[in-house]
Design a protein around this motif. Structure first.
Motif, short mmCIF file in Angstrom:
data_model
loop_
_atom_site.label_atom_id
_atom_site.label_comp_id
_atom_site.label_asym_id
_atom_site.label_seq_id
_atom_site.Cartn_x
_atom_site.Cartn_y
_atom_site.Cartn_z
N LEU A 1 69.44 82.14 36.13
CA LEU A 1 68.29 82.04 37.03
C LEU A 1 67.58 83.37 37.15
O LEU A 1 66.37 83.43 37.29
CB LEU A 1 68.76 81.56 38.41
CG LEU A 1 69.22 80.10 38.53
CD1 LEU A 1 69.53 79.78 39.97
CD2 LEU A 1 68.16 79.15 38.00
N SER A 2 68.33 84.45 37.13
CA SER A 2 67.72 85.76 37.32
C SER A 2 66.73 86.12 36.23
O SER A 2 65.86 86.95 36.43
CB SER A 2 68.81 86.84 37.42
OG SER A 2 69.56 86.87 36.22
N CYS A 3 66.88 85.53 35.06
CA CYS A 3 65.95 85.85 33.98
C CYS A 3 65.16 84.62 33.56
O CYS A 3 64.65 84.55 32.45
CB CYS A 3 66.68 86.45 32.78
SG CYS A 3 67.93 85.34 32.09
N GLY B 1 61.43 73.60 45.89
CA GLY B 1 60.74 74.03 47.12
C GLY B 1 59.26 73.75 47.06
O GLY B 1 58.78 72.99 46.20
N TYR B 2 58.55 74.36 47.98
CA TYR B 2 57.10 74.17 48.10
C TYR B 2 56.42 75.53 48.01
O TYR B 2 56.65 76.41 48.83
CB TYR B 2 56.76 73.49 49.43
CG TYR B 2 57.23 72.06 49.49
CD1 TYR B 2 56.37 71.01 49.18
CD2 TYR B 2 58.55 71.75 49.83
CE1 TYR B 2 56.80 69.69 49.22
CE2 TYR B 2 58.99 70.44 49.87
CZ TYR B 2 58.11 69.42 49.56
OH TYR B 2 58.53 68.12 49.60
N GLU B 3 55.58 75.67 47.02
CA GLU B 3 54.92 76.94 46.76
C GLU B 3 53.49 76.91 47.33
O GLU B 3 52.98 75.86 47.70
CB GLU B 3 54.87 77.22 45.26
CG GLU B 3 54.21 76.14 44.43
CD GLU B 3 55.14 74.99 44.09
OE1 GLU B 3 54.64 74.00 43.50
OE2 GLU B 3 56.35 75.05 44.43
N SER B 4 52.87 78.08 47.40
CA SER B 4 51.50 78.16 47.95
C SER B 4 50.44 77.84 46.92
O SER B 4 49.28 77.66 47.27
CB SER B 4 51.26 79.57 48.51
OG SER B 4 51.32 80.53 47.47
N ASP C 1 55.73 80.84 36.40
CA ASP C 1 55.03 81.74 37.31
C ASP C 1 54.88 81.10 38.69
O ASP C 1 54.99 81.77 39.72
CB ASP C 1 53.65 82.10 36.75
CG ASP C 1 53.73 82.98 35.52
OD1 ASP C 1 54.72 83.74 35.42
OD2 ASP C 1 52.81 82.92 34.69
N VAL C 2 54.61 79.81 38.71
CA VAL C 2 54.48 79.09 39.97
C VAL C 2 55.84 78.92 40.63
O VAL C 2 55.99 79.05 41.85
CB VAL C 2 53.81 77.72 39.73
CG1 VAL C 2 53.86 76.87 41.00
CG2 VAL C 2 52.37 77.90 39.26
N PHE C 3 56.87 78.66 39.83
CA PHE C 3 58.18 78.29 40.37
C PHE C 3 59.03 79.49 40.79
O PHE C 3 59.99 79.35 41.55
CB PHE C 3 58.94 77.46 39.33
CG PHE C 3 60.13 76.74 39.89
CD1 PHE C 3 59.97 75.57 40.62
CD2 PHE C 3 61.42 77.22 39.69
CE1 PHE C 3 61.06 74.90 41.15
CE2 PHE C 3 62.52 76.56 40.21
CZ PHE C 3 62.34 75.39 40.94
N MET C 4 58.70 80.68 40.31
CA MET C 4 59.58 81.83 40.50
C MET C 4 59.95 82.16 41.94
O MET C 4 61.09 82.57 42.21
CB MET C 4 58.98 83.07 39.84
CG MET C 4 59.46 83.28 38.41
SD MET C 4 61.25 83.12 38.27
CE MET C 4 61.80 84.44 39.35
#
Length: 911
Positions: A4-6, A324-327, A349-352
């Motif tokens: 997950l970290s990368c 989750g829910y991103e902005s 990029d959206v999910f990070m």
């Protein structure tokens, strides 16, 4: 191994090809074959079929449900269970193939809504007990518990509010310290924890297992389930009165004649709605989670919601699903009708932010591999709640869609209510039908829908504060005094698209700016945004910094006079040869009085529940093009209704008129008329200078109205009050509102007149004991329970809608009663607090505020007798009460009369 970290660097390129593009369910190497979602199997594994329907559609049915996901299956099951055997479920592909198949399936029992807590409880009962008892089949329900994470005091306060509400409904929950949380969940990082809320009977549902079991149970009761049968058209016909009604459903394999269609098509619901000429206000967005490799020690851990990090962790055997829910969610701009069992490529990029939040909460994830990613379509609405009920455009066309990725956990409760709605004309509970929430001018406003849906998605995990307001979709409907009040420091609230006065800031103007999407999509966030800063001051469960400003507005009204701009009110005319016949049936009070009378009344449904409270004024016919009195033949009535519920009232009245086939019309003049209310001991003195009529008690009694002149303009003056003071409402043609307003303010200046907003109205009205619909009054509350028996013409022989139910309840006894409480301790309350009587929970608070004239917290809630007996006034008086706020009990006094001016002297002008 992918960690997950990368993930943002390594995972996306190394994922197998099926994850990098949306896929139709017909692919030979579909996602389910690779176990890309966390379930043993999905219904897709049964095979995609040949394109022929699983069985021929019948020629007719009582109800046709369209969409074989969670809501479609639940609604079909509950229709069959409630006795509708001629129900057909149509699925264009296979059951669950749209969005249900890839849902995370989480069920959290506690939400900041009493209705939703009840809906969730029913879903849990269906999947954990009911279906197993009926079919002998396990749905895949796993009760592993739920854990809400709080990183600050406000968040934990919110959880404590949920805990108190849960006690009313028997939901077991515990507030844990960080160390207790560590004992429960050893892999969790607790360094930044303030506390947690643990709900041991939360759990996880399997969408495939649940829906297949629902389908079997429904079929066993006579329902017909047809897969591979896309709907190609909805036949709508107008009856002899011009009312558009559902007639038939066209499919690729035949036509089904039916009077009722239920749109459970999820993301595809707007397209289905267009076939019938119905606007369905929702948008499609991509919603994602990733599934990890095996994690040692994660087995049997509860599901986790870390709201402040906007991330959830769902237990999946010996692994986790992280989402989750991103902005900055990605909109699905062009919804494909061929998309089934499909997924999108995950945008890292959206999910990070979710990855980072998950690693912070469970550090072992930093070295845990990613097994698969799941990014599928979900439907979202303007307030993050589903769209339910009969569409106002077409009779017999029902909505059960827009579930904001919560269709699994709300499905059972909402399916039951929707079935009851279809069969009996109303749901059992107070459901959030979209006719109640969204004005008809908004349901086809794409910009408003998109902005509000984005904001509700982005703020899904935000703390739910009592006085929050949206920043999206604003300034859609402005009343004629908007600019005048804005210059005077008005801080506006939004209701049904209207900008209405909330309170007045002495620091000057606080305009609402165009929506900036919180800086998403490359937009620049507003800087020095005064309105947003003032909203931020409201983000507390304590009294806000401007508490004293609202106090000043209230006490100015009590001691001198205040002007309230109420122009957003709904203003309808009911006119025609049979208008009196309609009014007698619609309204609980006797409104068939002489012109010049005004009556406070309720409207009920057939079960005796309150659909509305409003004022009805008998009028004489007016001149053409006059918004104050239209020309008409027969009788006429002027209806003034709270603006937040105007669309609900319009739909209710229209439905009744259509069913009764009466010769009368309902006309909407809400946009053509403004409305200002001048209230307080000095209101008569001031208005006597402005109006050209005698305002004495003898010449202008309470509950009367007349056309008068103000500042050279004709207005309708009504002697009424919603705050418990001497006062008048002025109903003014839009073009004359500013002139009349300025005249009143000029005359009142030397008497200390002040502007006041709805925050003051909320306080003043609860202090006087006046009811608010959709708070103190809902469609599942009766007038007898709410203390409004005086509005019912039970001593007359005039029938009215709901009368039989009210009379039956009166004869049987009242087993639930609305009670007023006050606390000596000046503690803020907002609703959802638990009510304790003699050491037992007997209900919860519906509405609360601070009463500045009596200097006490005031709260209203319905109570029951735990022993099951009737709730008499003696029962109310004999108890010892406490109100539990965030887990802390506060001694309270129960009142059987208003704690302020119980003899109604002030509205009579007696001070």
């Amino acid at each position: 191994m992918r960690y997950l970290s990368c993930a943002w660097r390594a995972a996306a390129p190394r994922l197998p090809a099926p994850w990098r593009s949306p896929r139709s369910r017909g692919s030979a190497t579909g996602p389910t074959a690779r176990k890309s979602v966390p379930y043993e199997k999905t219904l897709q594994e049964d095979g995609s079929g040949s394109g022929e329907p699983s069985r021929p559609p019948p020629s007719a049915a009582e109800v046709v449900v369209v969409g074989g996901g969670s809501l479609g299956c639940q609604t079909t099951y509950h229709l069959a269970k409630q006795g509708v055997t001629s129900v057909v479920l149509l699925e264009r592909d296979r059951l669950t193939s749209g969005t249900t198949w890839h849902t995370a399936g989480l069920l959290w029992q506690l939400r900041p809504s009493d209705v939703e807590v009840e809906l969730l409880a029913h879903t849990r009962d269906v999947v954990s007990r009911e279906l197993l008892a009926e079919t002998g089949l396990h749905t895949g329900w796993v009760q592993n518990g739920g854990l809400f994470i709080a990183s600050n005091k406000q968040r934990l306060d919110e959880y404590k509010r949920l805990m108190s509400l849960g006690k009313v409904y028997g939901v077991e929950s515990y507030v844990l310290t960080p160390s207790q949380t560590k004992d429960l969940y050893p892999l969790m990082n607790i360094e930044d924890l303030y506390g947690t809320l643990y709900v041991p009977k939360d759990g996880t549902m399997d969408p495939a297992g649940t829906c297949s079991t629902l389908a079997r149970a429904a079929a066993a009761r006579g329902a017909t389930i047809i897969e591979n049968c896309p709907v190609t058209g909805i036949q709508v016909r107008a009856d002899d009165f011009g009312v558009r009604r559902v007639y038939a459903v066209e499919t690729a394999h035949g036509t089904i004649q039916t009077p009722c269609v239920v749109n459970c098509a999820g993301v595809w619901a707007p397209a289905l709605g267009r076939l019938a000429g119905v606007h369905v206000p929702l948008v499609g967005m991509r919603h994602a989670y990733v599934v990890t490799e095996r994690i040692e020690g994660i087995q049997n851990m509860p599901n986790v919601r870390d709201h402040d990090a906007s991330v959830y962790l769902r237990l999946q055997g010996d692994a986790l699903s992280v989402g989750g829910y991103e902005s900055n969610p990605i909109f699905w701009e062009e919804v494909s009708d061929k998309f089934a069992f499909g997924l999108f490529d995950l945008d890292w990029d959206v999910f990070m932010p979710h990855i980072e939040g998950a690693i912070n909460r469970v550090p072992v994830l930093e070295k845990t591999g990613i097994k698969s990613t799941v990014c599928g379509p979900e439907s979202f609405t303007a307030d993050h709640k589903p769209l339910m009920g009969e569409a106002p455009e077409v009779r017999g066309f029902f909505l059960g869609c827009g579930f904001n990725s919560a269709g699994m956990m709300l499905g059972g409760g909402c399916g039951r209510e929707l079935a009851h709605w279809i069969i009996h004309g109303r749901p059992e509970k107070d459901m959030y039908g979209y006719d109640i929430r969204f004005h008809r001018s908004l349901t086809n406003n794409n910009r408003w829908i998109r902005e509000r849906s984005h904001e509700s998605y982005a703020k899904n995990y935000s703390v739910v504060f009592p006085h929050d307001e949206p920043l999206a979709g604003r300034n859609v409907r402005k009343d004629p005094l908007h600019e005048e009040l804005l210059r005077q420091g008005c801080v506006f609230q939004e209701r049904h698209g209207w900008e209405r006065p909330g309170w007045f800031s002495p620091r000057g103007a606080a305009p609402v700016l165009d929506y900036d999407y919180y800086g998403a999509y490359g937009r620049e966030r507003h800087r020095d945004y005064t309105y947003n800063r003032l909203l931020g001051d409201e983000y507390t469960f304590d009294f806000p910094p401007h508490h004293d400003i609202i106090r000043t507005e209230c006490l100015t009204c009590r001691n001198a006079l205040a002007l309230f701009d109420m122009s957003y009110f709904g203003k309808f005319y009911l006119v025609g040869p049979e208008a009196t016949k309609a009014a007698n049936w619609l309204f609980t009070a006797d409104v068939s009085k002489a012109p010049g009378s005004t009556v406070y009344t309720c409207m009920l449904n057939q079960h005796g529940g309150v659909e509305s409270d409003l004022t009805v004024s008998r009028i004489s016919a007016g001149a053409p093009a006059s918004p104050l009195a239209p020309p008409f033949e027969g009788d006429g009535y002027y209806l003034a209704i709270g603006g937040a519920v105007a669309q609900h009232n319009w739909s209710h009245i229209t439905t009744v008129l259509q069913d009764m086939k009466l010769q009368c019309k309902l006309l909407d003049c809400s946009e053509e008329l403004g409305m200002m209310s001048i209230q307080g001991p000095l209101s008569r003195v001031v208005l006597q200078e402005v109006l050209d009529t005698d305002l004495s008690n003898e010449a202008f009694p309470f509950s009367t109205h007349k056309l008068v002149t103000a500042a050279g303009c004709t207005v309708r003056a009504m002697r009424l009050s919603f705050v418990g003071e001497l006062g008048w409402e002025l109903h003014v043609p839009r073009a004359d509102c500013v002139k009349v307003y300025q005249a009143v303010m000029q005359a009142g200046a030397r008497h200390g007149i002040a502007n006041a907003g709805y925050r003051a109205i909320d306080s003043l009205s609860i202090e006087k004991g006046y009811r608010h619909w959709h708070a103190d009054l809902r469609p599942d509350d009766t007038p007898l329970e709410a203390g409004l028996a005086f509005t019912c013409k039970l001593t007359s022989s005039i029938p009215f809608l709901g009368r039989e139910a009210v009379e039956a309840q009166k004869a049987k006894g009242i087993f639930r009663r609305l009670v007023c409480f006050t606390t000596e301790e000046k503690v803020p309350m907002f609703g959802l607090e638990a009510i304790w009587r003699n050491g037992e929970v007997v209900g919860h608070i519906r509405r609360a505020d601070f009463g500045f004239a009596i200097n006490k917290t005031i709260a209203y809630g319905y109570i029951r007798d735990p022993a099951g007996g009737p709730v008499s006034l003696d029962f109310v008086r004999s108890g010892s009460y406490e109100l539990e706020r965030m887990g802390v009990p506060y001694p309270a006094q129960a009142h059987t009369r208003s704690p302020f001016d119980p003899d109604n002297q002030r509205v009579k002008g007696i001070y």
